[in-house]
Design a protein around this motif. Structure first.
Motif, short mmCIF file in Angstrom:
data_model
loop_
_atom_site.label_atom_id
_atom_site.label_comp_id
_atom_site.label_asym_id
_atom_site.label_seq_id
_atom_site.Cartn_x
_atom_site.Cartn_y
_atom_site.Cartn_z
N UNK A 368 28.79 -20.68 19.55
CA UNK A 368 27.85 -21.33 18.64
C UNK A 368 28.32 -21.18 17.21
N UNK A 369 29.25 -20.26 17.01
CA UNK A 369 29.93 -19.99 15.75
C UNK A 369 31.22 -19.24 16.12
N UNK A 370 31.84 -18.63 15.12
CA UNK A 370 33.12 -17.95 15.39
C UNK A 370 32.97 -16.47 15.70
N UNK A 371 31.75 -16.00 15.90
CA UNK A 371 31.51 -14.56 16.03
C UNK A 371 32.30 -13.92 17.17
N UNK A 372 32.51 -14.65 18.26
CA UNK A 372 33.24 -14.08 19.40
C UNK A 372 34.63 -13.61 18.97
N UNK A 377 36.26 -6.75 21.49
CA UNK A 377 37.00 -7.11 22.69
C UNK A 377 37.99 -8.24 22.50
N UNK A 378 37.87 -8.98 21.38
CA UNK A 378 38.74 -10.13 21.18
C UNK A 378 40.14 -9.74 20.73
N UNK A 379 40.28 -8.58 20.11
CA UNK A 379 41.55 -8.21 19.49
C UNK A 379 42.72 -8.22 20.46
N UNK A 380 42.51 -7.75 21.69
CA UNK A 380 43.60 -7.69 22.66
C UNK A 380 44.04 -9.08 23.09
N UNK A 381 43.22 -10.08 22.87
CA UNK A 381 43.56 -11.44 23.24
C UNK A 381 44.07 -12.28 22.09
N UNK A 411 41.75 -14.07 12.48
CA UNK A 411 41.96 -12.89 13.33
C UNK A 411 43.25 -12.96 14.14
N UNK A 412 44.02 -14.04 13.95
CA UNK A 412 45.29 -14.18 14.65
C UNK A 412 45.35 -15.43 15.48
N UNK A 413 46.31 -15.48 16.38
CA UNK A 413 46.53 -16.63 17.26
C UNK A 413 46.28 -16.22 18.71
N UNK A 414 45.93 -17.16 19.58
CA UNK A 414 45.62 -16.81 20.97
C UNK A 414 46.81 -16.17 21.70
N UNK A 415 46.51 -15.09 22.39
CA UNK A 415 47.46 -14.43 23.28
C UNK A 415 46.86 -14.49 24.67
N UNK A 416 47.08 -15.60 25.37
CA UNK A 416 46.33 -15.86 26.57
C UNK A 416 44.94 -16.39 26.22
N UNK A 417 44.01 -16.27 27.14
CA UNK A 417 42.68 -16.85 26.96
C UNK A 417 41.55 -15.83 26.87
N UNK A 418 41.87 -14.53 26.89
CA UNK A 418 40.80 -13.54 26.99
C UNK A 418 39.90 -13.52 25.76
N UNK A 419 40.41 -13.90 24.60
CA UNK A 419 39.58 -13.92 23.38
C UNK A 419 38.70 -15.14 23.33
N UNK A 420 38.97 -16.11 24.20
CA UNK A 420 38.26 -17.37 24.16
C UNK A 420 37.25 -17.50 25.30
#
Length: 420
Positions: A368-372, A377-381, A411-420
């Motif tokens: 609903x925003x960029x909070x995720x 937990x998003x950092x590893x992804x 916060x960076x670029x996607x490393x796989x899909x776990x952050x998404x």
């Protein structure tokens, strides 16, 4: 940077942000009338000699598309329809293709079949579907056509006709081709909805986003920008729809005044990187792209989930992907002044790519925003992007790629899909 220097900068920034924020809050019951925005803030003052903007400066009240095109790289006209037997080993067009991006961002080859990514642009690209077919056939991606139900094109009201006038020499057709190709690279199984506004007016584009959501889009990408200005809150609601992830380019003018829709609180702002092969475990390296838009909003308050210290307003960007035209993407287009294969960049590339990755992950309601993207937990992804700068801020994170959060790459670029 010394503590005293940081404090002075923070106080100075707060003064420039909080006064407009206060002025932007109307008295109870007061009407909120949007005022025209200056367009200069979204146009970079200088470009490399071998790069040009697809769209020129926009008049007040209009958005500018953010694609940047290499002028020294031409890949020919390609072939229509499936590649000929034995052509798998034929040279591919210049620029990164889907396999490069899957490698760089550690992406799966399947997913997103139940997702519909909407692309909001201005004017009609009459060859959009045919050009998309060439791109997808060239890279061995499944066909995405009107006939098989994968592709759909509508006007800003959501109807199949009448479509807007042709983009012609405006540059918007090249923008639409970039958007279509980047979603295809990110999520080959996703459905694509192309929504064409009558003109690049802020109201027309906002209506197009509403129409995309009404037609069932699960993600919406917006590869354009207007310098933020008083009255932006009137249209912010059009870029926020329950269950729909809305993504927007952070801009191509480097560090400075943010642009909308990227600065809207409900939007995921996509910044940009330079992506190059590297002799490391990942096989790739990224730095902040010099053109990536970043800045401190003067009109939108800092959301609770954003914790950076040198900007009291909403900070741009949230996440990023390749955008540097010097490390750009292969794109195919036959409408407009530049036809055939080209190497294209700009945060116009990172926005549809990020939207496509959210679709590939299949979890748009988490945005609903960029909070995720700011959660622990998003950092590893995410790949933390360190190095590079998009402006002059004495090395501060607002314009420099540093460890952790920074303006140009979020916060960076996607490393796989776990952050998404």
């Amino acid at each position: 940077m010394t503590t005293s220097t940081r404090l002075v900068r923070t106080l100075r920034t707060a003064a420039t942000v909080l006064l407009p924020l206060a002025l932007a809050i109307p008295a109870a019951g007061a009407a909120q009338a949007a005022t025209p925005a200056p367009a200069a803030g979204t146009v970079p003052t200088t470009l490399p000699a071998d790069v040009e903007n697809a769209c020129g400066p926009a008049p007040a009240g209009q958005a500018r598309c953010l694609a940047e095109i290499r002028t020294d790289v031409h890949g020919g006209l390609g072939v229509r329809g499936p590649r000929a037997a034995g052509a798998a080993d034929a040279p591919l067009p210049a620029g990164y293709g889907p396999a490069d991006l899957r490698s760089a961002y550690d992406l799966p080859t399947t997913g997103g079949a139940d997702q519909t990514v909407a692309l909001v642009d201005a004017y009609d690209d009459p060859t959009a579907e045919a050009d998309l077919a060439v791109y997808r056939a060239t890279y061995g991606l499944p066909a995405c056509t009107t006939d098989n139900g994968c592709f759909r094109k509508v006007n800003q009201s959501g109807a199949a006709s009448p479509l807007p006038v042709s983009a012609g020499a405006s540059g918007w057709a090249e923008e639409e081709a970039l958007d279509l190709d980047m979603v295809s690279a990110a999520c080959p199984q996703c459905h694509i909805l192309l929504v064409e506004a009558d003109e690049p007016l802020e109201q027309d584009l906002a209506q197009s986003v509403d129409s995309a959501a009404a037609l069932g889009a699960t993600e919406v990408s917006n590869s354009y920008g207007v310098t933020e200005h008083n009255g932006d809150d009137v249209l912010a609601q059009d870029y926020s729809h329950p269950g729909v992830a809305v993504v927007a380019s952070s801009g191509d003018a480097g560090y400075g005044v943010p642009s909308v829709p990227a600065a809207y609180p409900g939007v995921v702002a996509a910044g940009g990187t330079s992506l190059t092969p590297a002799d490391n475990d990942r096989g790739w390296q990224e730095t902040a792209w010099a053109g990536a838009g970043s800045g401190c909003s003067a009109w939108f308050a800092k959301p609770a989930w954003q914790q950076d210290t040198d900007c009291p307003g909403r900070t741009i960007a949230d996440v990023s992907a390749v955008a540097d035209p010097q490390t750009g993407l292969a794109v195919y287009n036959t409408t407009g002044p530049r036809t055939g294969w080209a190497v294209v960049g700009g945060t116009s590339a990172s926005s549809p790519f990020i939207a496509g990755l959210i679709a590939l992950a299949g979890n748009p309601s988490a945005f609903p925003d960029a909070s995720r993207l700011y959660s622990a937990g998003a950092a590893s992804g995410l790949n933390d992007v360190v190095g590079g700068s998009n402006g002059n801020c004495a090395g501060d994170y607002l314009c420099t790629g540093v460890e952790g959060y920074d303006g140009p790459t979020g916060n960076g670029t996607p490393n796989g899909l776990s952050a998404l």
